[in-house]
Motif scaffolding. Structure first.
Motif, short mmCIF file in Angstrom:
data_model
loop_
_atom_site.label_atom_id
_atom_site.label_comp_id
_atom_site.label_asym_id
_atom_site.label_seq_id
_atom_site.Cartn_x
_atom_site.Cartn_y
_atom_site.Cartn_z
N ARG A 1 41.27 46.14 27.47
CA ARG A 1 42.57 45.80 28.05
C ARG A 1 42.42 45.65 29.56
O ARG A 1 41.36 45.92 30.12
CB ARG A 1 43.60 46.86 27.68
N ASP A 2 43.50 45.23 30.21
CA ASP A 2 43.37 44.95 31.65
C ASP A 2 44.04 45.98 32.56
O ASP A 2 43.83 45.93 33.76
CB ASP A 2 43.88 43.54 31.98
N LEU A 3 44.83 46.91 32.00
CA LEU A 3 45.48 47.91 32.84
C LEU A 3 45.24 49.31 32.34
O LEU A 3 45.24 49.56 31.13
CB LEU A 3 47.00 47.69 32.88
N THR A 4 45.06 50.22 33.27
CA THR A 4 45.02 51.65 32.98
C THR A 4 46.01 52.33 33.90
O THR A 4 46.52 51.71 34.85
CB THR A 4 43.59 52.22 33.17
N TRP B 1 35.63 47.71 32.06
CA TRP B 1 34.68 48.66 31.47
C TRP B 1 33.33 47.98 31.40
O TRP B 1 33.21 46.89 30.83
CB TRP B 1 35.17 49.07 30.08
N ASN B 2 32.31 48.60 31.99
CA ASN B 2 30.99 47.98 31.98
C ASN B 2 30.05 48.58 30.94
O ASN B 2 28.86 48.33 30.96
CB ASN B 2 30.37 48.02 33.38
N GLY B 3 30.60 49.38 30.05
CA GLY B 3 29.80 50.00 29.01
C GLY B 3 29.45 51.45 29.32
O GLY B 3 29.06 52.20 28.43
N PRO C 1 34.74 42.18 44.99
CA PRO C 1 33.82 42.60 43.91
C PRO C 1 33.98 41.71 42.68
O PRO C 1 35.09 41.28 42.35
CB PRO C 1 34.28 44.03 43.60
N ASP C 2 32.87 41.44 42.02
CA ASP C 2 32.91 40.64 40.80
C ASP C 2 33.88 41.22 39.78
O ASP C 2 34.58 40.49 39.08
CB ASP C 2 31.52 40.54 40.18
N GLU C 3 33.93 42.56 39.69
CA GLU C 3 34.81 43.21 38.72
C GLU C 3 36.27 42.87 38.97
O GLU C 3 37.05 42.75 38.03
CB GLU C 3 34.65 44.74 38.76
N GLN D 1 36.86 39.60 37.44
CA GLN D 1 36.80 39.72 35.98
C GLN D 1 38.07 40.34 35.43
O GLN D 1 38.63 39.86 34.44
CB GLN D 1 35.61 40.58 35.56
N MET D 2 38.52 41.44 36.04
CA MET D 2 39.67 42.15 35.49
C MET D 2 40.95 41.36 35.61
O MET D 2 41.92 41.62 34.91
CB MET D 2 39.82 43.55 36.10
#
Length: 165
Positions: free
Chosen positions: A21-24, A44-46, A98-100, A103-104
């Motif tokens: 999902r996209d929000l926490t 989440w990157n694992g 940041p790339d994240e 992505q998010m």
């Protein structure tokens, strides 16, 4: 909680779905001792949850003072599906975007033209950002089918014990 227990919970199909999902909701303690809880985009990157924020965000000074956090990722349907995570926030200053972060924000519905415009606006606004990185130290998945909140589990157990007497 042992790392293998955390991994088992986070690798369940429902947990992986929630982690996509996209929000926490990020909960932390402010320097004055009062709680804070803010919605924030994440990826989440694992192994870690990564959130990104402006370098002047008030939450950063609070996280530097007390890096312990709790996160909630849930659904908006009944019964809700809930993933609870606790961990320690590590702050990482990044020049540029940041790339994240890109992505998010990729799951929002945008036309390709809107995406180009949005990304250009982001790149012109932020010279740097801070990555808030949380490695889970505790996790619980609640699906109201196979897992319940601890208090509800206790009530059911008491009810069953009363029924047996």
């Amino acid at each position: 909680m042992e790392q293998h227990e955390i991994n088992e919970i986070l690798n369940r199909p429902l947990s992986r779905e929630l982690l996509a999902r996209d929000l926490t909701r990020l909960a932390y303690v402010a320097k004055d001792g009062t709680p804070r809880n803010v919605p924030i985009g994440f990826t989440w990157n694992g192994a870690e949850l990564v959130m990104c924020t402006a370098t002047n965000a008030p939450k950063l000074s609070h996280l530097r003072a007390n890096p312990m956090v709790a996160l909630t990722i849930d659904t908006e349907v009944h019964p809700p599906k809930i993933l609870l995570i606790r961990g320690r926030a590590e702050l990482d200053l990044v020049e540029g975007i940041p790339d994240e972060y890109l992505q998010m924000n990729g799951s929002y519905e945008m036309t390709p033209e809107q995406r180009v415009e949005w990304e250009a606006g982001v790149r012109s606004l932020y010279e740097a950002m801070v990555r808030i990185v949380v490695t889970p130290t505790w996790a619980k998945l609640i699906d109201f089918e196979t897992t319940l909140p601890t208090a509800v589990e206790e009530l059911i157990q008491r009810q069953q014990e009363r029924a047996q007497t």
